[in-house]
Design an enzyme around this catalytic site. Structure first.
Site, short mmCIF file in Angstrom:
data_model
loop_
_atom_site.label_atom_id
_atom_site.label_comp_id
_atom_site.label_asym_id
_atom_site.label_seq_id
_atom_site.Cartn_x
_atom_site.Cartn_y
_atom_site.Cartn_z
N ARG A 11 0.84 -1.20 0.00
CA ARG A 11 0.00 0.00 0.00
C ARG A 11 0.88 1.25 0.00
O ARG A 11 1.85 1.34 0.75
CB ARG A 11 -0.92 0.01 1.22
CG ARG A 11 -1.86 -1.20 1.24
CD ARG A 11 -2.82 -1.18 2.40
NE ARG A 11 -3.61 -2.42 2.42
CZ ARG A 11 -4.55 -2.69 3.32
NH1 ARG A 11 -4.81 -1.81 4.28
NH2 ARG A 11 -5.20 -3.83 3.26
N ARG A 41 2.14 1.15 10.28
CA ARG A 41 1.66 1.52 8.94
C ARG A 41 2.81 1.39 7.95
O ARG A 41 3.67 2.26 7.85
CB ARG A 41 1.11 2.95 8.96
CG ARG A 41 0.21 3.29 7.79
CD ARG A 41 -0.36 4.69 7.93
NE ARG A 41 -1.18 4.82 9.12
CZ ARG A 41 -2.47 4.51 9.18
NH1 ARG A 41 -3.08 4.05 8.11
NH2 ARG A 41 -3.16 4.66 10.30
N SER A 86 -10.22 -6.17 10.01
CA SER A 86 -11.43 -5.50 9.55
C SER A 86 -12.25 -6.53 8.79
O SER A 86 -11.79 -7.09 7.80
CB SER A 86 -11.07 -4.32 8.65
OG SER A 86 -12.20 -3.52 8.38
N ARG A 142 0.95 -6.65 12.72
CA ARG A 142 0.33 -6.05 13.90
C ARG A 142 0.13 -7.09 15.01
O ARG A 142 0.17 -6.75 16.19
CB ARG A 142 -0.99 -5.38 13.52
CG ARG A 142 -0.79 -4.16 12.64
CD ARG A 142 -2.01 -3.30 12.51
NE ARG A 142 -1.75 -2.13 11.67
CZ ARG A 142 -2.58 -1.12 11.49
NH1 ARG A 142 -3.77 -1.13 12.09
NH2 ARG A 142 -2.26 -0.09 10.71
#
Length: 430
Positions: free
Chosen positions: A265, A280, A355, A394
């Site tokens: 990303r 991130r 998510s 994470r």
């Protein structure tokens, strides 16, 4: 993508849902009603002319059979042909304009999604476990990783640049152990089938899951000959597109797949956020869960998928909470999303680690993924779902922070010890 007829027939409802998402309906829908009306008028006019042309053609045939002059009607049919071509061309132009509007409309939030203006309005659903107690001040993972010699951000920056990580020895082994542990859990105990997809996908795949065209700036594009390929931002993209342009047998549903892949990303617009550590990154690894479901079963499947992801944290003994994202915080393609947030004692906050979303038919319509019910000839769009189970990096840092010890070592959770071949990570230099 939403169904054209649905948007047309429920325009006030769509406008209200856009407002709940914090969007201006006029900016999203633009001139949809006018373009839709003009398109329909052009199509109707073309069909009317075609019907009239057919009648004139029949009359021409009768005159010729009777030996009568039909030159006036032949001239008329030529004019019809030109007018029809112009109307069909106009209809195509209107249709193109309307499709561009449709692909920019986000999914409709499910009625159970809390209405809110920002992430502050997300609703906590439940918590599991308790935060660990320390008789010392817990450190963040970037300090622990450096002191143990298992995380090297400085050399990663030298190799590539910022927002990349280099893992050493037990740090690298912990990453691998987590991925294997998650995949074994999902395939052996939860009924998922493991797949290993390509890490580069074409533009059609990115369009199918909703990343293109709206989120191109968040992606890494790789020019390849006369076309573009894209590094996957998540395994959701290639795994969902496995069934693009296919019709599934209803008896196979739900289809449950899992994949471990790197994710890439660009993090456009996020500079200045989470600059410390590995929260991130431009590249990170993730185990993804993807489901294809009958529409009537998809919300039950969302609860199962979320529970499957939670089980990973429970077996690792990590304190977490589940949040239902509000209308202003759910993703572009999602109808409903649960975020699972793990507790990080070194930072004294909860951080998203998974998510889990139901996209209903939004992605399936873009990717043309259908199913056929038993005994039915007509096909329907499936519902697609996915969730991280989990973001491996994470989870790595959550273990490092939650299991840190007073002597600077990190205790390895019981569930990971067979994969690690050790029960503790101690300092080492490289």
């Amino acid at each position: 993508m939403l169904d054209l007829n649905f948007v047309r027939d429920h325009l006030p409802f769509v406008e209200e849902k856009l407002r709940q998402r914090g969007m201006n309906p006029a900016q999203v829908l633009r001139d949809f009603p006018q373009v839709d009306a003009q398109r329909r008028q052009a199509i109707a006019a073309a069909e009317t002319l075609k019907a009239h042309r057919n009648k004139v053609s029949e009359e021409i045939a009768k005159r010729k059979k009777a030996g009568e002059d039909a030159s006036d009607l032949l001239t008329e049919t030529k004019n019809f042909r030109e007018q029809i071509q112009e109307l069909e061309k106009a209809a195509e132009e209107y249709d193109d304009r309307m499709q561009k509007v449709l692909i920019g409309i986000p999914n409709i939030p499910h009625e159970s999604v809390p209405v809110g203006n920002s992430a502050d309005d997300n609703l906590e659903i439940r918590r599991w476990g308790s935060p660990p107690e320390f008789d010392f001040t817990p450190k963040p993972h970037w300090e622990i990783g450096e002191q143990l010699g298992i995380l090297d951000l400085e050399r990663a920056a030298k190799i590539t640049g910022g927002r990349f990580a280099l893992y050493w020895d037990m740090g690298a082994r912990l990453e691998r152990a987590l991925a294997n542990f998650m995949l074994d859990l999902h395939t052996r105990e939860q009924g998922y089938t493991e797949v290993l997809p390509p890490y580069l996908v074409n533009s059609d795949s990115m369009y199918g899951t909703g990343q293109l065209p709206k989120f191109a700036s968040d992606l890494f594009r790789v020019p390849h000959g006369n076309k573009d390929l894209w590094l996957i931002p998540t395994a959701e993209v290639p795994v969902t597109n496995i069934y693009r342009d296919e019709v599934l047998d209803s008896a196979r549903l739900p289809v449950s797949l899992t994949a471990y892949t790197p994710c890439f990303r660009s993090e456009a617009g996020s500079y200045g956020k989470d600059v410390r550590g590995i929260i991130r990154q431009h590249q990170f690894q993730k185990v993804e869960l993807v489901k294809f479901s009958r529409p009537e079963d998809s919300y039950e499947q969302l609860e199962k998928l979320t529970s499957n992801a939670e089980t990973v944290l429970q077996k690792l003994g990590l304190h977490y909470r589940v949040m239902s994202l509000c209308t202003a915080d759910i993703g572009f393609s999602a109808a409903k999303t649960y975020d699972i947030e793990v507790w990080l004692p070194g930072q004294q906050l909860f951080r998203e680690i998974s998510s889990c979303s139901n996209f209903e038919s939004f992605q399936a319509r873009r990717a043309n993924i259908r199913y056929r019910r038993e005994g039915k000839g007509k096909t329907e769009f499936v519902h697609t779902l996915n969730g991280s189970a989990l973001a491996v990096g994470r989870t790595w840092l959550a273990i490092v922070e939650n299991y840190q010890q007073p002597d600077g070592s990190v205790r390895i959770p019981e569930a990971l010890r067979p994969y690690m071949g050790a029960d503790r990570i101690t300092p080492k230099e490289f």
